[in-house]
Design an enzyme around this catalytic site. Structure first.
Site, PDB file in Angstrom:
ATOM      1  CG  ASP A  67      28.920  79.305  52.689  1.00 48.86           C
ATOM      2  OD1 ASP A  67      29.292  80.473  52.490  1.00 48.86           O
ATOM      3  OD2 ASP A  67      29.348  78.338  52.041  1.00 48.86           O
ATOM      4  CG  ASN A 136      35.433  68.805  49.745  1.00 43.87           C
ATOM      5  OD1 ASN A 136      34.991  69.753  49.102  1.00 43.87           O
ATOM      6  ND2 ASN A 136      35.165  68.636  51.034  1.00 43.87           N
ATOM      7  CG  HIS A 138      32.831  72.303  49.671  1.00 44.56           C
ATOM      8  ND1 HIS A 138      33.577  72.302  50.833  1.00 44.56           N
ATOM      9  CD2 HIS A 138      33.155  73.470  49.044  1.00 44.56           C
ATOM     10  CE1 HIS A 138      34.287  73.411  50.895  1.00 44.56           C
ATOM     11  NE2 HIS A 138      34.062  74.127  49.831  1.00 44.56           N
ATOM     12  CD  GLU A 143      32.605  70.096  53.586  1.00 44.19           C
ATOM     13  OE1 GLU A 143      32.936  69.958  52.392  1.00 44.19           O
ATOM     14  OE2 GLU A 143      33.292  70.711  54.420  1.00 44.19           O
TER      15      GLU A 143
HETATM   16  C1  F6R Z   1      32.151  80.039  50.095  1.00 44.08           C
HETATM   17  C2  F6R Z   1      31.717  78.699  49.724  1.00 44.08           C
HETATM   18  C3  F6R Z   1      32.679  77.632  49.360  1.00 44.08           C
HETATM   19  C4  F6R Z   1      33.834  78.117  48.471  1.00 44.08           C
HETATM   20  C5  F6R Z   1      34.805  76.967  48.185  1.00 44.08           C
HETATM   21  C6  F6R Z   1      35.972  77.434  47.349  1.00 44.08           C
HETATM   22  O1  F6R Z   1      31.054  80.859  50.418  1.00 44.08           O
HETATM   23  O2  F6R Z   1      30.561  78.465  49.743  1.00 44.08           O
HETATM   24  O3  F6R Z   1      31.996  76.603  48.702  1.00 44.08           O
HETATM   25  O4  F6R Z   1      33.314  78.625  47.290  1.00 44.08           O
HETATM   26  O5  F6R Z   1      35.264  76.439  49.384  1.00 44.08           O
HETATM   27  O6  F6R Z   1      36.739  78.333  48.092  1.00 44.08           O
HETATM   28  P1  F6R Z   1      37.952  79.123  47.418  1.00 44.08           P
HETATM   29  O7  F6R Z   1      37.337  80.022  46.395  1.00 44.08           O
HETATM   30  O8  F6R Z   1      38.548  79.908  48.552  1.00 44.08           O
HETATM   31  O9  F6R Z   1      38.870  78.115  46.833  1.00 44.08           O
END
Ligand code: F6R
Length: 257
Positions: A67, A136, A138, A143
């Site tokens: 992303d 959450n 995702h 989301e």
């Molecule tokens: C990042 C992504 C997100 C993160 C998620 C966890 O490229 O796709 O899904 O993996 O938000 O983020 P952290 O590791 O910072 O807790």
């Protein structure tokens, strides 16, 4: 889904890095799907260390990131492109032209998403996809309420994600871009093998929902239950709400420590 639980994030990350290194050594021209965020940082550092020590090479690999924020050009210090360059690509022997992150500043974001999806397909699909998970539930920026059949597209970020990611934007949730380009849930499920990392108490509910809850759009990571080859690396805190722990531990004996 196999779940390997270790005492701390650093022990778990080292184990996950060794797991990924084995896959890369067994297929030196593999296509990697990569994630940003805090969870993979120690894995990237360990893979880079192995690369410097000559134990692994990324020279034949290609990568696609999950992303990117809409509106941030690749040179922006807060872009996921910069994150990947600084935390991984510039520390390994990969050819930068073989690394792709969706272009958040493309003139036509929908066309960029369609082209990205086509580029993954043209590369033969993703052999090994690395994921984190949001508090959450995702994965990527899919989301809660995302279609389980979704493909790479422009998505709106939830309030929870804006707050969680404010740490990269001067602690101001209002400064976080409201939209992103994200591989879809169906795009992620196309990967041949998936590795997910989750650390800390803040992830415990999402992890329990992912592994033991119903498959539902409210918790996008639960879609991983439909994939035949997912390995999850957790610390004790992230694992603390799992009910089937003894079984996971028995199965995880097959995953080298
Ligand atoms: C990042 C992504 C997100 C993160 C998620 C966890 O490229 O796709 O899904 O993996 O938000 O983020 P952290 O590791 O910072 O807790």
């Amino acid at each position: 889904m196999k779940i390997a639980i270790d005492s701390t994030p650093s022990v778990s990350s080292a184990r996950a890095a060794r797991f990924m290194a084995r896959q890369i050594r067994s297929n030196p021209s593999c296509v990697l799907g990569l994630a940003t965020g805090s969870s993979p940082l120690a894995v990237y550092a360990e893979l880079a260390r192995m690369c410097r020590a000559g134990g692994i090479s990324f020279a034949g690999t290609r990568t696609f990131n999950l992303d990117e924020y809409a509106g941030l050009p690749p040179g922006d210090a807060r872009s996921y492109r910069r994150f990947m360059d600084e935390n991984f690509f510039e520390k390994i022997d990969i050819d930068l032209s073989n690394t792709r992150v969706p272009n958040g500043a493309a003139p036509d974001l929908d066309a960029e998403c369609a082209e990205y999806e086509a580029a993954v397909r043209a590369a033969g699909g993703i052999d090994l996809q690395l994921l984190g998970i949001g508090a959450n539930g995702h994965i990527g920026f899919n989301e809660p309420s995302s279609s389980l059949g979704s493909r790479t597209r422009v998505v709106a970020l939830s309030q929870k994600t804006l707050s969680a990611n404010a740490r990269f934007f001067g602690n101001d949730p209002g400064a976080v871009p409201k939209k992103a380009l994200s591989m879809g849930i169906a795009s992620i499920l196309d990967a041949k093998k998936i590795v997910l990392l989750a650390y800390g108490k803040g992830k415990a509910d999402a992890v329990a929902g992912m592994a033991e809850g119903p498959v539902c759009a409210k918790l996008p990571a639960s879609a991983l239950q439909l994939h035949p080859d997912v390995t999850v690396f957790l610390d004790e805190d992230a694992a603390s709400k799992l009910e089937l722990r003894p079984y996971y531990d028995a199965v995880a004996r097959d995953i080298p420590a």
